[in-house]
Write an enzyme that holds these catalytic residues in place. Structure first.
Site, PDB file in Angstrom:
ATOM      1  N   HIS A 176       1.181  -1.058   0.199  1.00 55.60           N
ATOM      2  CA  HIS A 176       0.109   0.242   0.051  1.00 55.60           C
ATOM      3  C   HIS A 176       0.389   1.021   0.388  1.00 55.60           C
ATOM      4  O   HIS A 176       0.511   2.175  -0.147  1.00 55.60           O
ATOM      5  CB  HIS A 176      -0.958  -0.095   1.236  1.00 55.60           C
ATOM      6  CG  HIS A 176      -2.466  -0.841   0.949  1.00 55.60           C
ATOM      7  ND1 HIS A 176      -2.245  -2.269   1.194  1.00 55.60           N
ATOM      8  CD2 HIS A 176      -3.705  -0.348   0.293  1.00 55.60           C
ATOM      9  CE1 HIS A 176      -3.747  -2.327   1.008  1.00 55.60           C
ATOM     10  NE2 HIS A 176      -4.264  -1.484   0.445  1.00 55.60           N
ATOM     11  N   GLY A 177       2.181   1.016   0.421  1.00 56.52           N
ATOM     12  CA  GLY A 177       3.044   2.045   0.860  1.00 56.52           C
ATOM     13  C   GLY A 177       4.118   2.159   1.228  1.00 56.52           C
ATOM     14  O   GLY A 177       4.653   1.575   2.324  1.00 56.52           O
TER      15      GLY A 177
END
Lengths: 544, 80
Positions: free
Chosen positions: A349-350
């Site tokens: 996601h990041g």
């Protein structure tokens, strides 16, 4: 090009559709070829250089897939096929790793060594996280002979197909290609009506609902990062408000993707099924970003858990079978693979510490949920009483757990996250605008000793934020979702009308049909959305 | 083993695994039809079947089974 932008809605989409039907007069092949070219243009629009970055990866993956296809057909060369698969996955992970994580790696190294590492500043090509996962899935499918033949043209269309290119749903070749082969490149009024309705539902969710509440949520996170008000109420508005924002944002995007596919007669897999109604965390992940869960379960969790369980059995150690329980088995066979999978999910996601902690926190949630499934029901006299009492409690607990974890997902800095989490627990005190406190009736006197007065001029903003949260909460938890409303027209792969007797009155009343009232309602939603466009409002998931 | 015998063995293994004797499997059953048959219990089920019948599923097949019938068919072919 954003789905929720004037150039997309008023130029790209009409031109692409017109071209599709015009080329369709000649043949399906021409129509699909046009779609591929249009998709490439769609991708290039934002930053043309992205095409140059992504093209080599697309071509290399094609070569690897063709090699795999030939090798896996021959049983004697399965060892070589396996090596090529591993090489292919490593290539894709490295490719993603370079663009997405080089900057983060620099941060980690700096933190560890106390120096200031600056690796090359890399700009992330749009949608690379989704594109990479999709290509890994494709290579595995070819290796496992679930895909046995594909041409370069088919492959390009599958990879580039614009409705799902930037942020999913993460699709499989085997669920898309048979549809493309049967697509009728003729104008079909049902597909257009269903597709447009899905698109407008999604646009409304994004442009009106998600962007609407974002205006009240974003300032709280921004001010939390610079020492602003993080008392009880703003902290809870931040947590619950952002949970609603990202739900309407990403499920809105997914509805739009489904609608765009449907305009040309192609169904995509469902991505959201009212996750905020989930009765447990396990249930939540089966309803939230479903194609990501499907990917992670199939290609990460299952192989890992299978390997660990088999190995443990071979050693003669107990596993978690039947009615016996072993703590060692629980941690090695369940907690281990679950935490690892959610760690990867967080990192995907990041590139940042907070995303990793968010993933691990969900890993802990899931492990607790599984442990509860092993023990919990035994504490109740019967399965029915357990269900009746625990379902609502489970739903509330699930929502709160998800919302609290979202603070980590959204906070710009670790400090902001910590302050907001403290605020949620009430450790930063309670403050209310003067005018609100005065109007709480008997509560006013009760609360007075604990409550401080927040800065002047915040009354209206406070009331608006609470109103947004309550209204969106009601929509997300009490109304049927887009897929249920459209179920009769098969809005996504595998979505069919539910059992009619189970549907509530409200659900039946909201059953979509190509009628005049629905047309007027959708026109109203569409108009409201279009009027809200214009500002720069990217989808949250486009940055991943 | 006939398909019916395999199905009965599956039902017994799954009842034991989920501690729920009310489970009835058919060829068309999917995981979604059985309460609490989550991915963790699914892996356990697969390994329990492998142990009991002395077979080994391909990792890729485990992911692609859609119905209980698919698992029965693969089991039959692995048993030869």
């Amino acid at each position: 090009m954003l789905f929720n932008s004037y150039p997309f809605i008023f130029a790209f989409l009409p031109v692409t559709l017109a071209g599709f039907f015009l080329f369709g007069i000649r043949s399906r092949t021409w129509a699909l070829g046009w779609l591929t070219v249009a998709s490439l243009f769609f991708y290039a629009w934002w930053r043309p250089i992205n095409v140059l970055i992504i093209a080599p990866s697309v071509l290399i993956n094609y070569a690897l897939a063709q090699l795999l296809r030939r090798l896996s057909a021959d049983k004697k060369r399965s060892g070589v096929a396996r090596a090529v698969l591993v090489l292919g996955i490593a290539f894709n992970v490295t490719f993603l790793g370079y663009f997405k994580y080089v900057n983060f790696l620099g941060t980690v190294l700096s933190d560890l060594t106390g120096t200031n590492f600056v690796l090359t500043q890399v700009v992330l090509p749009l949608g690379i996280s989704f594109i990479t996962f999709q290509k890994i899935a494709f290579l595995i499918d070819v290796y496992a002979r679930r895909v046995v033949s594909f041409t370069f043209r088919e492959y390009c269309l599958f990879v580039l197909f614009f409705p799902q290119l930037i942020a999913g749903p993460i699709v499989h070749f085997r669920e898309m290609m048979p549809q493309f082969h049967q697509v009728s490149p003729r104008f079909d009024s049902e597909n257009i009506a269903v597709g447009l309705t899905l698109f407008l539902f999604g646009l409304f969710k994004k442009a009106v609902l998600a962007d609407g509440i974002a205006a009240h949520v974003t300032p709280i996170y921004e001010s939390a990062a610079v020492g602003g008000d993080v008392s009880l109420f703003p902290s809870w508005i931040a947590a619950v408000g952002f949970t609603l924002q990202i739900y309407f944002d990403f499920s809105g995007y997914s509805d739009m993707a489904l609608g765009l596919g449907r305009l040309i007669g192609v169904r995509l897999p469902p991505n959201f099924d009212s996750p905020l109604k989930a009765s447990s965390i396990i249930d939540f992940w089966l309803r939230w970003h479903m194609t990501l869960t499907r990917f992670l379960t199939a290609y990460l969790y299952n192989p890992l858990a299978l390997w660990l369980t088999r190995r443990r059995l071979a050693k003669g150690l107990p596993v978690l079978g039947g009615r016996n329980f072993s703590t060692g088995a629980f941690f090695r066979l369940l907690v281990g693979p679950t935490m690892f999978t959610m760690f990867v999910s967080g990192l995907w996601h990041g590139a940042g510490y907070l995303f990793i902690i968010w993933g691990l926190l969900h890993g802990v949630y899931l492990s607790i949920n599984h442990a509860w499934r092993l023990f919990g029901p035994g504490l109740w006299p019967s399965k029915e009483t357990y269900q009746r009492f625990m379902r609502p409690i489970g739903a509330v607990l699930t929502f709160l757990s998800v919302a609290i974890a979202m603070v980590l997902f959204r906070s710009p800095t670790a400090k902001a996250a910590i302050e907001l989490l403290k605020g949620i627990l009430g450790l930063n005190g309670i403050s209310l605008p003067q005018q609100i406190l005065e109007r709480l009736g008997p509560l006013t006197r009760l609360m007075q000793p604990f409550v401080s007065i927040s800065a002047a001029g915040t009354t209206q903003e406070f009331a608006l934020a609470i109103a947004w949260v309550l209204v969106l909460l009601l929509i997300a938890t009490a109304l049927p979702n887009t897929l249920q409303i459209m179920a009769r027209y098969g809005p996504a792969i595998g979505v069919q009308p539910g059992p009619a007797d189970g549907a509530t009155k409200l659900a039946r009343a909201l059953d979509w049909n190509p009628t005049l009232p629905w047309a007027l309602a959708m026109a109203a939603l569409g108009t409201a959305s279009i009027m809200r466009l214009g500002g720069k409002s990217e989808f949250l998931y486009w940055q991943f | 083993m006939t398909d019916q015998e395999i199905l009965l063995a599956f039902t017994r293994i799954l009842r034991d695994l989920l501690a729920d004797d009310s489970i009835v499997l058919t060829m068309d059953s999917t995981r979604a039809d059985v309460p609490d048959w989550d991915s963790f219990k699914y892996v356990n089920f697969i390994v329990a079947v492998e142990m009991e019948l002395g077979i080994r599923f391909g990792v890729a097949d485990v992911e692609s089974f859609k119905t209980v019938g698919d698992i029965v068919a693969e089991t039959r072919s692995l048993l030869g």
